[in-house]
Design a protein around this motif. Structure first.
Motif, PDB file in Angstrom:
ATOM      1  N   LEU A 146       0.880  -1.164   0.000  1.00 11.49           N
ATOM      2  CA  LEU A 146       0.000   0.000   0.000  1.00 11.49           C
ATOM      3  C   LEU A 146       0.922   1.220   0.000  1.00 11.49           C
ATOM      4  O   LEU A 146       1.828   1.298   0.840  1.00 11.49           O
ATOM      5  N   ILE A 182      -8.746 -11.687   5.169  1.00  9.69           N
ATOM      6  CA  ILE A 182      -7.596 -11.743   6.083  1.00  9.69           C
ATOM      7  C   ILE A 182      -7.810 -10.801   7.263  1.00  9.69           C
ATOM      8  O   ILE A 182      -7.620 -11.183   8.424  1.00  9.69           O
ATOM      9  N   GLU A 185     -10.573 -12.284   9.645  1.00 10.15           N
ATOM     10  CA  GLU A 185     -10.174 -13.503  10.379  1.00 10.15           C
ATOM     11  C   GLU A 185      -9.151 -13.138  11.462  1.00 10.15           C
ATOM     12  O   GLU A 185      -9.314 -13.488  12.639  1.00 10.15           O
ATOM     13  N   GLU A 201     -11.673   0.528   6.490  1.00 11.62           N
ATOM     14  CA  GLU A 201     -11.989  -0.032   5.169  1.00 11.62           C
ATOM     15  C   GLU A 201     -12.389   1.070   4.199  1.00 11.62           C
ATOM     16  O   GLU A 201     -13.187   1.941   4.519  1.00 11.62           O
ATOM     17  N   TYR A 202     -11.857   0.976   2.989  1.00 12.25           N
ATOM     18  CA  TYR A 202     -12.131   1.968   1.950  1.00 12.25           C
ATOM     19  C   TYR A 202     -13.595   1.931   1.480  1.00 12.25           C
ATOM     20  O   TYR A 202     -14.224   2.966   1.303  1.00 12.25           O
ATOM     21  N   LEU A 203     -14.117   0.720   1.294  1.00 15.19           N
ATOM     22  CA  LEU A 203     -15.488   0.600   0.784  1.00 15.19           C
ATOM     23  C   LEU A 203     -16.501   0.842   1.905  1.00 15.19           C
ATOM     24  O   LEU A 203     -16.128   1.023   3.066  1.00 15.19           O
ATOM     25  N   ALA A 233     -13.103   4.826   4.331  1.00 17.63           N
ATOM     26  CA  ALA A 233     -11.897   5.527   4.769  1.00 17.63           C
ATOM     27  C   ALA A 233     -10.696   4.993   3.994  1.00 17.63           C
ATOM     28  O   ALA A 233     -10.374   3.811   4.080  1.00 17.63           O
ATOM     29  N   ALA A 268      -3.975  -5.560   5.343  1.00 19.36           N
ATOM     30  CA  ALA A 268      -4.672  -6.697   4.715  1.00 19.36           C
ATOM     31  C   ALA A 268      -5.494  -6.175   3.547  1.00 19.36           C
ATOM     32  O   ALA A 268      -6.716  -6.256   3.534  1.00 19.36           O
ATOM     33  N   THR A 269      -4.783  -5.593   2.577  1.00 16.59           N
ATOM     34  CA  THR A 269      -5.470  -4.930   1.461  1.00 16.59           C
ATOM     35  C   THR A 269      -5.328  -5.724   0.165  1.00 16.59           C
ATOM     36  O   THR A 269      -5.326  -5.164  -0.916  1.00 16.59           O
ATOM     37  N   GLY A 270      -5.182  -7.012   0.276  1.00 17.18           N
ATOM     38  CA  GLY A 270      -5.150  -7.847  -0.925  1.00 17.18           C
ATOM     39  C   GLY A 270      -3.785  -8.487  -1.158  1.00 17.18           C
ATOM     40  O   GLY A 270      -2.824  -8.194  -0.461  1.00 17.18           O
TER      41      GLY A 270
END
Ligand code: NAI
Length: 464
Positions: A146, A182, A185, A201-203, A233, A268-270
């Motif tokens: 990121l 991720i 969990e 979280e962005y969405l 955010a 944990a952004t992918g």
């Protein structure tokens, strides 16, 4: 140097399963793995270790919240974090050794080291170059970065999923960036261990891609468990000192940048495909726009003799999807008809309760203009779930209004990750909701909730 029918690069679930199937089909097979142990991300730093920690902390939660209700009294357990991590490491060890045993049993050579492909038909490991009629790339994925955030798992302040499985101590304040699988969990592991967990979280919803009612229900359950969510955010950066971090985010709706403090930050952004060092550029292997290895319907790349499967190609980054592709490509190489039905690949989030989905979502089907029936049944109406304090959640079955054929399903509830397979099998057989509703389900089981949801697609559920 040895010569093989197939050399597989990467011994994660995609690679090692493919190797076993190749060997079973009579192909002389080798697998290349640079880690000390086999099993890839899944067994070493992913699915398996996280499940050990989820299990241990679920037990703790039961002891803290439900034992006295059930007449189990006495000193409640305290957390020995070092011991919990040893238990997790033991679980990893048992599994990776198990894969090594399977390689030996199937007479698959483990070429130890990191592979490169100097030319089609050749795999170089260390100083040795081996010949291979076919190469399967199963090199997996790594956490994606990121901008403005530097991950350092050794320092243990700003970590990715690998670092989060091995923190030196349980943080007081954990900030998780990303409300995907991720983040949720591992966020719930630390919430149960007593950390104050904030998920940024962005969405506007958790778990992108799920139906809105599932996302809302899941988020509400996690909030009840003590997780705090900051939605909409966009994290702009993290400033880390030796002991603490500050997470900066920009609210999507506008306004000033906000800063929150953390002892540990989990990014944990992918994940992104990993094929570093293989020499794909020089070979001219085509990639997709998203950096995945481009393959055709039989997992062949544009370079003859080179195939690819799993996280490094298109599709969901899931161990079982990689396994299925691994078996199918082995069959193709052995002259058979390997096939994967991408329409029936379940996804599971292993929180408590678990969340499982398969097939199409209601939102996506409605956007296509499809006419649907939705059968929903709440676990509060399931006797077994209530008996074990797991009445939260529901089963939702989506069917075609005309034909009653099952098109998809989402389950939030006890054992959801196992229950979903009844729907997977139903979908593979082209079953209708009525087929499920007419099937006798043992009482008292969680699976009765699946039958009730199927009944709700027709004349109605019994216990609601
Ligand atoms: P993900 O793609 O599931 O979720 C990442 C989240 O981060 C998204 O909701 C996204 O909107 C958010 N995000 C991205 N940039 C952001 C920013 N700057 N600020 C705030 N939020 C931001 O990724 P995740 O959870 O890291 O998982 C990676 C892969 O591993 C997935 O493909 C997942 O399916 C797989 N996986 C599957 C597991 C399972 O099946 N149980 C377990 C662990 C991983």
């Amino acid at each position: 140097m040895a010569s093989y029918d197939v050399i597989i690069i990467g011994a994660g679930p995609g690679g090692y399963v493919s190797a076993i199937r190749c060997a079973q089909l009579g192909l002389k097979t080798a697998i290349v793995e640079g880690r000390e142990t086999l099993g890839g991300t899944c067994l070493n730093v992913g699915c398996i270790p996280s499940k050990a920690l989820l299990h241990a902390t679920h037990m703790l939660h039961e002891a803290e919240h439900n034992f006295t209700k059930m007449g189990l009294k006495g000193k409640s357990p305290s957390v020995d974090w070092k011991q919990m991590k040893s238990y997790k490491d033991e679980v990893i060890g048992q599994n990776t050794v198990g894969v090594e045993f399977l390689m030996k049993k199937n007479k698959i050579d483990w070429l130890k080291g990191w592979a490169s492909i100097p030319a089609a038909g050749q795999v170089k490991v260390g100083e040795d170059t081996h010949q291979a009629k076919n190469i399967i790339i199963a090199s997996g994925s790594v956490p994606s970065s990121l901008p403005g955030v530097e991950v350092d798992n050794d320092k243990g302040i700003v970590v990715d999923s690998t670092g989060a499985l091995d923190l030196p101590k349980v943080p007081k304040k954990l900030v998780v960036i990303g409300a995907g699988v991720i983040g949720l969990e591992l966020g719930s592991v630390y919430a149960r261990l007593g950390s104050e967990v904030t998920v940024v979280e962005y969405l506007d919803a958790v778990c992108p891609g799920m139906d809105k009612d599932v996302q809302r229900g899941f988020k509400r359950i996690l909030e009840k468990q003590g997780l705090t969510f900051i939605m909409g955010a966009a994290v702009q950066g993290v400033d880390a000192s030796k002991t603490k971090a500050k997470v900066k985010y920009q609210p999507k709706k506008g306004g000033d940048e906000v800063v929150i403090d953390a002892d540990v930050v989990l990014v944990a952004t992918g994940r992104k495909p990993y094929a570093d060092g293989l020499g794909l550029d020089a070979l001219g292997v085509k990639l997709t726009e998203r950096g995945q290895i481009a393959t055709d319907a039989k997992w062949a790349t544009n370079v003859p003799g080179i195939h690819a499967i799993g996280d490094v190609i298109e599709g969901p980054m899931l161990a079982h999807k990689a396994e299925d592709e691994g078996m199918a490509v082995a069959e193709v190489l052995a002259g058979k008809h390997g096939h994967v039905n991408y329409g029936v690949i379940p996804g599971v989030v292993y929180t408590t309760p678990e969340v499982a989905t398969v097939g199409a979502t209601e939102d996506a089907l409605k956007a296509e203009g499809r006419k649907l029936n939705i059968g929903k049944f709440m676990f509060m109406g399931n006797g077994r779930a209530k008996a074990v304090h797991q009445g939260d959640g529901f089963v939702k079955i989506i069917t075609d209004k005309e034909t009653d054929r099952v098109l998809g399903c989402a389950i939030i509830g006890p054992g959801a990750g196992d229950l979903i397979h009844e729907i997977c099998v139903a979908m593979e057989f082209g079953a209708s909701a009525e087929d499920i509703a007419l099937t006798c389900h043992a009482h008292p089981t969680f699976s009765e909730a699946v039958r009730e949801a199927a009944l709700a697609c027709g004349d109605g559920a019994i216990h609601s």
